[in-house]
Design a protein around this motif. Structure first.
Motif, PDB file in Angstrom:
ATOM      1  N   VAL A  71       0.727  -1.088   0.000  1.00 10.62           N
ATOM      2  CA  VAL A  71       0.055   0.033  -0.093  1.00 10.62           C
ATOM      3  C   VAL A  71       0.922   1.211   0.015  1.00 10.62           C
ATOM      4  O   VAL A  71       0.393   2.368  -0.039  1.00 10.62           O
ATOM      5  CB  VAL A  71      -0.945   0.201   1.185  1.00 10.62           C
ATOM      6  CG1 VAL A  71      -1.888  -1.184   0.973  1.00 10.62           C
ATOM      7  CG2 VAL A  71      -0.242  -0.054   2.477  1.00 10.62           C
ATOM      8  N   GLY A  72       2.239   1.211   0.006  1.00 11.66           N
ATOM      9  CA  GLY A  72       2.982   2.302   0.073  1.00 11.66           C
ATOM     10  C   GLY A  72       3.010   3.236   1.172  1.00 11.66           C
ATOM     11  O   GLY A  72       2.993   4.595   1.283  1.00 11.66           O
ATOM     12  N   HIS A  73       2.643   2.512   2.436  1.00 12.00           N
ATOM     13  CA  HIS A  73       2.636   3.132   3.762  1.00 12.00           C
ATOM     14  C   HIS A  73       3.412   2.285   5.005  1.00 12.00           C
ATOM     15  O   HIS A  73       3.232   1.089   4.832  1.00 12.00           O
ATOM     16  CB  HIS A  73       1.068   3.132   4.113  1.00 12.00           C
ATOM     17  CG  HIS A  73       0.922   4.238   5.274  1.00 12.00           C
ATOM     18  ND1 HIS A  73       0.634   5.558   4.809  1.00 12.00           N
ATOM     19  CD2 HIS A  73       0.623   3.877   6.604  1.00 12.00           C
ATOM     20  CE1 HIS A  73       0.395   6.266   6.019  1.00 12.00           C
ATOM     21  NE2 HIS A  73       0.302   5.222   7.012  1.00 12.00           N
ATOM     22  N   HIS A  74       4.333   3.025   5.428  1.00 10.89           N
ATOM     23  CA  HIS A  74       5.597   2.288   5.879  1.00 10.89           C
ATOM     24  C   HIS A  74       5.440   2.411   7.519  1.00 10.89           C
ATOM     25  O   HIS A  74       5.526   3.654   7.869  1.00 10.89           O
ATOM     26  CB  HIS A  74       6.806   2.574   5.079  1.00 10.89           C
ATOM     27  CG  HIS A  74       6.898   2.381   3.757  1.00 10.89           C
ATOM     28  ND1 HIS A  74       6.358   2.898   3.060  1.00 10.89           N
ATOM     29  CD2 HIS A  74       6.928   1.229   3.202  1.00 10.89           C
ATOM     30  CE1 HIS A  74       6.319   2.640   1.738  1.00 10.89           C
ATOM     31  NE2 HIS A  74       6.756   1.485   1.796  1.00 10.89           N
ATOM     32  N   PRO A  75       5.675   1.457   8.397  1.00 11.68           N
ATOM     33  CA  PRO A  75       5.903   1.397   9.614  1.00 11.68           C
ATOM     34  C   PRO A  75       7.397   1.898  10.219  1.00 11.68           C
ATOM     35  O   PRO A  75       8.390   1.559   9.381  1.00 11.68           O
ATOM     36  CB  PRO A  75       5.349   0.180  10.177  1.00 11.68           C
ATOM     37  CG  PRO A  75       5.814  -0.796   9.249  1.00 11.68           C
ATOM     38  CD  PRO A  75       5.639  -0.210   8.020  1.00 11.68           C
ATOM     39  N   TRP A  88       3.235   2.916  13.803  1.00 12.45           N
ATOM     40  CA  TRP A  88       2.614   3.250  12.645  1.00 12.45           C
ATOM     41  C   TRP A  88       2.045   4.570  12.789  1.00 12.45           C
ATOM     42  O   TRP A  88       1.350   4.773  13.715  1.00 12.45           O
ATOM     43  CB  TRP A  88       1.266   2.280  12.315  1.00 12.45           C
ATOM     44  CG  TRP A  88       1.458   0.993  11.764  1.00 12.45           C
ATOM     45  CD1 TRP A  88       1.292  -0.092  12.210  1.00 12.45           C
ATOM     46  CD2 TRP A  88       1.764   0.675  10.429  1.00 12.45           C
ATOM     47  NE1 TRP A  88       1.540  -1.245  11.527  1.00 12.45           N
ATOM     48  CE2 TRP A  88       1.731  -0.789  10.191  1.00 12.45           C
ATOM     49  CE3 TRP A  88       1.914   1.262   9.221  1.00 12.45           C
ATOM     50  CZ2 TRP A  88       2.072  -1.473   9.119  1.00 12.45           C
ATOM     51  CZ3 TRP A  88       2.204   0.810   8.091  1.00 12.45           C
ATOM     52  CH2 TRP A  88       2.352  -0.404   7.935  1.00 12.45           C
ATOM     53  N   TRP A  89       2.219   5.297  11.784  1.00 11.35           N
ATOM     54  CA  TRP A  89       1.550   6.670  11.782  1.00 11.35           C
ATOM     55  C   TRP A  89       1.920   7.174  10.329  1.00 11.35           C
ATOM     56  O   TRP A  89       2.677   6.687   9.409  1.00 11.35           O
ATOM     57  CB  TRP A  89       2.231   7.647  12.787  1.00 11.35           C
ATOM     58  CG  TRP A  89       3.575   8.035  12.387  1.00 11.35           C
ATOM     59  CD1 TRP A  89       3.920   9.431  11.910  1.00 11.35           C
ATOM     60  CD2 TRP A  89       5.084   7.621  12.722  1.00 11.35           C
ATOM     61  NE1 TRP A  89       5.387   9.663  11.845  1.00 11.35           N
ATOM     62  CE2 TRP A  89       6.104   8.537  12.191  1.00 11.35           C
ATOM     63  CE3 TRP A  89       5.394   6.293  13.370  1.00 11.35           C
ATOM     64  CZ2 TRP A  89       7.322   8.184  12.349  1.00 11.35           C
ATOM     65  CZ3 TRP A  89       6.837   5.968  13.206  1.00 11.35           C
ATOM     66  CH2 TRP A  89       7.583   6.808  12.589  1.00 11.35           C
ATOM     67  N   SER A  90       1.337   8.425  10.067  1.00  7.34           N
ATOM     68  CA  SER A  90       1.378   9.080   8.756  1.00  7.34           C
ATOM     69  C   SER A  90       2.287  10.047   8.853  1.00  7.34           C
ATOM     70  O   SER A  90       1.903  11.374   9.165  1.00  7.34           O
ATOM     71  CB  SER A  90       0.034   9.474   8.192  1.00  7.34           C
ATOM     72  OG  SER A  90      -0.894   8.336   8.287  1.00  7.34           O
ATOM     73  N   HIS A  91       3.399   9.889   8.154  1.00  3.73           N
ATOM     74  CA  HIS A  91       4.536  11.158   8.273  1.00  3.73           C
ATOM     75  C   HIS A  91       4.254  12.149   7.719  1.00  3.73           C
ATOM     76  O   HIS A  91       4.487  12.992   8.389  1.00  3.73           O
ATOM     77  CB  HIS A  91       6.040  10.535   7.531  1.00  3.73           C
ATOM     78  CG  HIS A  91       6.147   9.084   7.724  1.00  3.73           C
ATOM     79  ND1 HIS A  91       6.967   8.257   6.950  1.00  3.73           N
ATOM     80  CD2 HIS A  91       5.908   8.092   8.914  1.00  3.73           C
ATOM     81  CE1 HIS A  91       6.865   7.063   7.335  1.00  3.73           C
ATOM     82  NE2 HIS A  91       6.374   6.900   8.595  1.00  3.73           N
ATOM     83  N   GLU A  92       3.654  12.144   6.480  1.00  5.82           N
ATOM     84  CA  GLU A  92       3.487  13.203   6.049  1.00  5.82           C
ATOM     85  C   GLU A  92       2.347  14.256   6.510  1.00  5.82           C
ATOM     86  O   GLU A  92       2.472  15.490   6.410  1.00  5.82           O
ATOM     87  CB  GLU A  92       2.868  13.015   4.294  1.00  5.82           C
ATOM     88  CG  GLU A  92       4.069  12.450   3.253  1.00  5.82           C
ATOM     89  CD  GLU A  92       3.453  12.315   1.976  1.00  5.82           C
ATOM     90  OE1 GLU A  92       2.517  12.737   1.559  1.00  5.82           O
ATOM     91  OE2 GLU A  92       4.052  11.559   1.200  1.00  5.82           O
ATOM     92  N   MET A  93       1.360  13.611   7.049  1.00  8.13           N
ATOM     93  CA  MET A  93       0.478  14.427   7.915  1.00  8.13           C
ATOM     94  C   MET A  93       0.837  14.760   9.321  1.00  8.13           C
ATOM     95  O   MET A  93      -0.005  15.207  10.106  1.00  8.13           O
ATOM     96  CB  MET A  93      -1.003  14.004   7.584  1.00  8.13           C
ATOM     97  CG  MET A  93      -1.258  12.573   8.057  1.00  8.13           C
ATOM     98  SD  MET A  93      -2.794  12.150   7.413  1.00  8.13           S
ATOM     99  CE  MET A  93      -3.722  12.524   8.875  1.00  8.13           C
TER     100      MET A  93
HETATM  101  C1  LIG Z   1       6.411   9.164  -1.417  1.00  4.42           C
HETATM  102  C2  LIG Z   1       5.806   8.155  -0.523  1.00  4.42           C
HETATM  103  O1  LIG Z   1       4.809   7.730  -1.096  1.00  4.42           O
HETATM  104  C3  LIG Z   1       5.632   8.690   0.797  1.00  4.42           C
HETATM  105  O2  LIG Z   1       7.046   9.254   1.227  1.00  4.42           O
HETATM  106  C4  LIG Z   1       5.167   7.704   1.570  1.00  4.42           C
HETATM  107  C5  LIG Z   1       5.846   6.608   1.995  1.00  4.42           C
HETATM  108  N1  LIG Z   1       5.498   6.060   3.096  1.00  4.42           N
HETATM  109  C6  LIG Z   1       4.904   6.784   3.994  1.00  4.42           C
HETATM  110  N2  LIG Z   1       4.596   5.978   5.073  1.00  4.42           N
HETATM  111  C7  LIG Z   1       3.925   6.322   6.226  1.00  4.42           C
HETATM  112  N3  LIG Z   1       3.534   5.846   7.295  1.00  4.42           N
HETATM  113  N4  LIG Z   1       3.686   7.828   5.989  1.00  4.42           N
HETATM  114  C8  LIG Z   1       3.863   8.560   4.915  1.00  4.42           C
HETATM  115  O3  LIG Z   1       3.407   9.566   5.148  1.00  4.42           O
HETATM  116  C9  LIG Z   1       4.407   7.950   3.911  1.00  4.42           C
HETATM  117  N5  LIG Z   1       4.738   8.591   2.846  1.00  4.42           N
END
Ligand SMILES: C[C@H](O)[C@H](O)[C@H]1CNC2=NC(N)=NC(=O)C2=N1
Length: 113
Positions: A71-75, A88-93
């Motif tokens: 899913v392109g979302h990473h812990p 787990w958290w959402s880095h960008e937000m």
């Molecule tokens: C460009 C890429 O999709 C982003 O940097 C993704 C990658 N994986 C990520 N993982 C998580 N947990 N939060 C993010 O904001 C995030 N951003």
């Protein structure tokens, strides 16, 4: 299998809505073993999984890695002898998105595989 784990992750950028406190409580009921921690003002979901040895901890780490890549979302993953700490958290937000709860539920399932 919890219902949450079967839900789909949505795209989430820096402007995605944070989950409200009510939503956090509701989603948390599906993943009661996860702790909600706050680091530098950023809410995160964290759980320590125990294993019999390093090899099993590493295999679990890789299963969680596959879930993340799907899913392109990473812990954050800390693999030690007999245990793995998953965060787990959402880095960008800079906070929690529904995706984090969905992926925590999928992580729970990967632990029982
Ligand atoms: C460009 C890429 O999709 C982003 O940097 C993704 C990658 N994986 C990520 N993982 C998580 N947990 N939060 C993010 O904001 C995030 N951003």
């Amino acid at each position: 299998m919890s219902q949450l784990s079967e839900q789909q992750c949505e795209a989430c950028g820096w402007d995605a809505p944070h989950v409200s406190d009510e939503e956090i409580q509701a989603y948390h009921r599906d993943i009661p073993e996860w702790e909600i921690v706050e680091r530098d003002g950023v809410k995160q979901l964290e759980r320590v999984f125990k294993f019999r040895n390093f090899k099993q901890a590493l295999a679990f780490t890789n299963r969680v890695g596959e879930i993340a890549e799907e899913v392109g979302h990473h812990p954050a993953l800390l693999t030690e002898w007999g245990k793995v700490t998953v965060t787990w958290w959402s880095h960008e937000m800079k906070g929690l998105h529904k995706n984090d709860f969905i992926l925590a539920a999928r992580t729970d399932e990967a632990a029982t595989e």
